[in-house]
Write an enzyme that holds these catalytic residues in place. Sequence first.
Site, PDB file in Angstrom:
ATOM      1  N   TYR A   4       9.451  19.763  14.180  1.00  0.00           N
ATOM      2  CA  TYR A   4       9.764  20.136  15.561  1.00  0.00           C
ATOM      3  C   TYR A   4      10.646  19.024  16.117  1.00  0.00           C
ATOM      4  CZ  TYR A   4       6.096  23.708  15.274  1.00  0.00           C
ATOM      5  OH  TYR A   4       5.333  24.796  14.920  1.00  0.00           O
TER       6      TYR A   4
HETATM    7  P1  FDA Z   1      18.079  23.466   8.795  1.00  0.00           P
HETATM    8  O1  FDA Z   1      18.991  24.058   7.807  1.00  0.00           O
HETATM    9  O2  FDA Z   1      18.560  23.329  10.187  1.00  0.00           O
HETATM   10  O3  FDA Z   1      17.565  22.070   8.254  1.00  0.00           O
HETATM   11  C1  FDA Z   1      16.636  21.260   8.937  1.00  0.00           C
HETATM   12  C2  FDA Z   1      16.765  19.810   8.458  1.00  0.00           C
HETATM   13  O4  FDA Z   1      16.577  19.736   7.050  1.00  0.00           O
HETATM   14  C3  FDA Z   1      18.159  19.220   8.695  1.00  0.00           C
HETATM   15  O5  FDA Z   1      18.041  17.837   8.885  1.00  0.00           O
HETATM   16  C4  FDA Z   1      18.867  19.503   7.400  1.00  0.00           C
HETATM   17  O6  FDA Z   1      19.991  18.655   7.155  1.00  0.00           O
HETATM   18  C5  FDA Z   1      17.765  19.286   6.383  1.00  0.00           C
HETATM   19  N1  FDA Z   1      17.954  20.105   5.190  1.00  0.00           N
HETATM   20  C6  FDA Z   1      18.022  21.456   5.156  1.00  0.00           C
HETATM   21  N2  FDA Z   1      18.169  21.866   3.897  1.00  0.00           N
HETATM   22  C7  FDA Z   1      18.199  20.777   3.125  1.00  0.00           C
HETATM   23  C8  FDA Z   1      18.338  20.574   1.724  1.00  0.00           C
HETATM   24  N3  FDA Z   1      18.477  21.604   0.900  1.00  0.00           N
HETATM   25  N4  FDA Z   1      18.365  19.304   1.242  1.00  0.00           N
HETATM   26  C9  FDA Z   1      18.228  18.258   2.090  1.00  0.00           C
HETATM   27  N5  FDA Z   1      18.088  18.387   3.423  1.00  0.00           N
HETATM   28  C10 FDA Z   1      18.061  19.642   3.949  1.00  0.00           C
HETATM   29  N6  FDA Z   1       7.943  25.074  11.351  1.00  0.00           N
HETATM   30  C11 FDA Z   1       6.704  25.216  10.819  1.00  0.00           C
HETATM   31  O7  FDA Z   1       6.200  24.301  10.168  1.00  0.00           O
HETATM   32  N7  FDA Z   1       6.031  26.406  10.989  1.00  0.00           N
HETATM   33  C12 FDA Z   1       6.561  27.448  11.653  1.00  0.00           C
HETATM   34  O8  FDA Z   1       5.928  28.481  11.784  1.00  0.00           O
HETATM   35  C13 FDA Z   1       7.858  27.300  12.199  1.00  0.00           C
HETATM   36  N8  FDA Z   1       8.454  28.322  12.885  1.00  0.00           N
HETATM   37  C14 FDA Z   1       9.727  28.178  13.389  1.00  0.00           C
HETATM   38  C15 FDA Z   1      10.330  29.228  14.073  1.00  0.00           C
HETATM   39  C16 FDA Z   1      11.601  29.068  14.602  1.00  0.00           C
HETATM   40  C17 FDA Z   1      12.244  30.220  15.332  1.00  0.00           C
HETATM   41  C18 FDA Z   1      12.286  27.846  14.457  1.00  0.00           C
HETATM   42  C19 FDA Z   1      13.654  27.657  15.052  1.00  0.00           C
HETATM   43  C20 FDA Z   1      11.692  26.801  13.766  1.00  0.00           C
HETATM   44  C21 FDA Z   1      10.417  26.940  13.232  1.00  0.00           C
HETATM   45  N9  FDA Z   1       9.796  25.906  12.543  1.00  0.00           N
HETATM   46  C22 FDA Z   1       8.536  26.078  12.026  1.00  0.00           C
HETATM   47  C23 FDA Z   1      10.487  24.624  12.361  1.00  0.00           C
HETATM   48  C24 FDA Z   1      11.165  24.585  10.989  1.00  0.00           C
HETATM   49  O9  FDA Z   1      10.191  24.344   9.996  1.00  0.00           O
HETATM   50  C25 FDA Z   1      12.186  23.442  10.942  1.00  0.00           C
HETATM   51  O10 FDA Z   1      13.143  23.607  11.927  1.00  0.00           O
HETATM   52  C26 FDA Z   1      12.839  23.360   9.567  1.00  0.00           C
HETATM   53  O11 FDA Z   1      13.395  22.098   9.378  1.00  0.00           O
HETATM   54  C27 FDA Z   1      13.879  24.435   9.414  1.00  0.00           C
HETATM   55  O12 FDA Z   1      14.437  24.453   8.139  1.00  0.00           O
HETATM   56  P2  FDA Z   1      15.857  25.164   7.966  1.00  0.00           P
HETATM   57  O13 FDA Z   1      16.263  24.998   6.551  1.00  0.00           O
HETATM   58  O14 FDA Z   1      15.814  26.507   8.544  1.00  0.00           O
HETATM   59  O15 FDA Z   1      16.742  24.289   8.946  1.00  0.00           O
END
Ligand code: FDA
Length: 541
Positions: free
Chosen positions: A477
């Site tokens: 978060y």
């Molecule tokens: P994103 O691509 O934005 O990456 C997030 C971070 O991780 C960034 O710093 C990115 O650079 C890094 N990163 C991404 N992929 C990478 C990779 N392959 N290698 C290295 N670094 C990498 N959390 C939770 O625990 N339970 C939940 O139920 C929810 N629900 C939820 C709903 C909604 C609508 C949102 C917007 C967010 C959540 N979250 C959540 C929070 C979520 O777990 C958190 O935002 C994650 O980091 C999202 O991962 P993404 O890959 O989608 O994000």
Amino acid sequence: MKSPSSSTIFTLFSFLFLSSFQTITLADSHQNFLQCLSLHSENNATSNISQVIYTENNSSFSSILEFSIRNFRFSTPTTPKPLVIITPSQVSHIQEAIICSQKHGIQIRIRSGGHDYEALSYVSDVPFVILDLIYLSEISIDGENKTAWVQSGATIGQLYYRIAEKSKTLAFPAGVCPTVGVGGHFSGGGYGFLLRKFGLAADNVVDALLIDVKGQLLDRKSMGEDLFWAIRGGGGASFGVILAWKINLVTVPSTLTVFTVHRTLEQNATKIVDKWQYVADKLPEDLYIRLYLTRSNSSSGRTTIRATFECLFLGGVDFLVPLMQQSLPELGLEKSDCIEMSWIDSILYFAGFQGESMDVLLSRTPTSFDTFKAKSDYVKEPIPETAFEGVYERFYEQEAESAVMIFIPYGGIMNEISESETPFPHRAGNIYKIQHLVYWQGGGDEEAERHINWIRRLYSYMAPFVSKNPRAAYMNYRDLDVGTNNNKGYTSFKQGSVWGFKYFKNNFNRLVHVKTMVDPGNFFRNEQSIPPIYSRKKKVD
Ligand code: FDA
């Protein structure tokens, strides 16, 4: 009018000279970066990287950029845009992007699902490229051994779909919103309704593939246990690009029970919330009841506060109802409030797709497009009943029309995993976590400021009732208010520790140690990346 002095003219001239110089060097490094990529691809017969590079001149640039933006606070005309977006389809594309961006001083932002609350995966205040893993989303399920390999660009919804295709009793303990990306979610922890029984997504990772600062593709064995430890909760973006994860699947009964029950202040909500605080973390680990507070209208049309209780029980309704009557009779749960269903249907139910085909889990398009700011807290002692009055007062303010406080129960297996098992330290001793959220509709900077100030006021008000020294927070978060690095250059241990101890407690020290070993030059960095100890980068690069 006075004529400008020679020193004013000199300052103006210097400014114009420096600005044009900066523009030229930026354009140069941009061009050099692209040339570097094409050179690498010429030397590699199987690399077709030119097909996955998007610059502003490309007609798909904006749609690719916007497709995975999940917080519209960071989709405005003034939001900094990347020089280039790369959507790798093979390992060599990632390796080439890492090598070339290092060589030409361009920062990399890694994006999987784009849900970062502060947009660190697709916004930076220095020249940057986005490595968007959207097309690296393969999932293979090994039902016999109860394991799976999942690439970082997949969403958790896609993972749930593939598991359910194979079996009715296999599952995975990760988040609630299906469009969340595996890459950020697993590397920052990741939890959902199976938290109390099976822990975090990161707790169930058994291997990973990572591409490091030298462009080497490493698995658990070759990266070593320190780095493998760090990427399971310490945030991936500090250490490399995580390509894929091997996970252990968990076994659940074929029939589970869910309920959603609302109670307003007039229906004794405060008393029920108060009692919930004393039981939520002590209930059997098969029972998970989260609650959230919102502003609402009572049956008489008066504005009130509503507490919503959402439950997943790993068993049938006939066990659940007596259990609830015994442990939280104040809720007055009845059998008719409950629905029995399979695990995958419970995923659809909590994601707001009750009764729909599970195909919706394959979609990467969210059901709503939000503008929001969030914060988190951990609660170690029940909050006094009287303190809720102050919360309600803030919820009655204009900015809180679409605000919510979500209370997530801990206990169960979370008490059994040690604080240092993974970088995620929030284990025994926490009754529950709070997520504070405020949403609003567009309206520009002024609206944003009003709502962000509101949530900051709520957060200040909560200080006496939540964890202290540090005031702990959940890194998934993401909240830049808890502290930031200097993204442009050298960040000291002291500066990093301001936010680092809140997310990781003493695990921050080990994360710094790992970072120093694997990326001493601090190439993989952002406003909240782990700083290396011995990095002596010049102030501005
Ligand atoms: P994103 O691509 O934005 O990456 C997030 C971070 O991780 C960034 O710093 C990115 O650079 C890094 N990163 C991404 N992929 C990478 C990779 N392959 N290698 C290295 N670094 C990498 N959390 C939770 O625990 N339970 C939940 O139920 C929810 N629900 C939820 C709903 C909604 C609508 C949102 C917007 C967010 C959540 N979250 C959540 C929070 C979520 O777990 C958190 O935002 C994650 O980091 C999202 O991962 P993404 O890959 O989608 O994000």
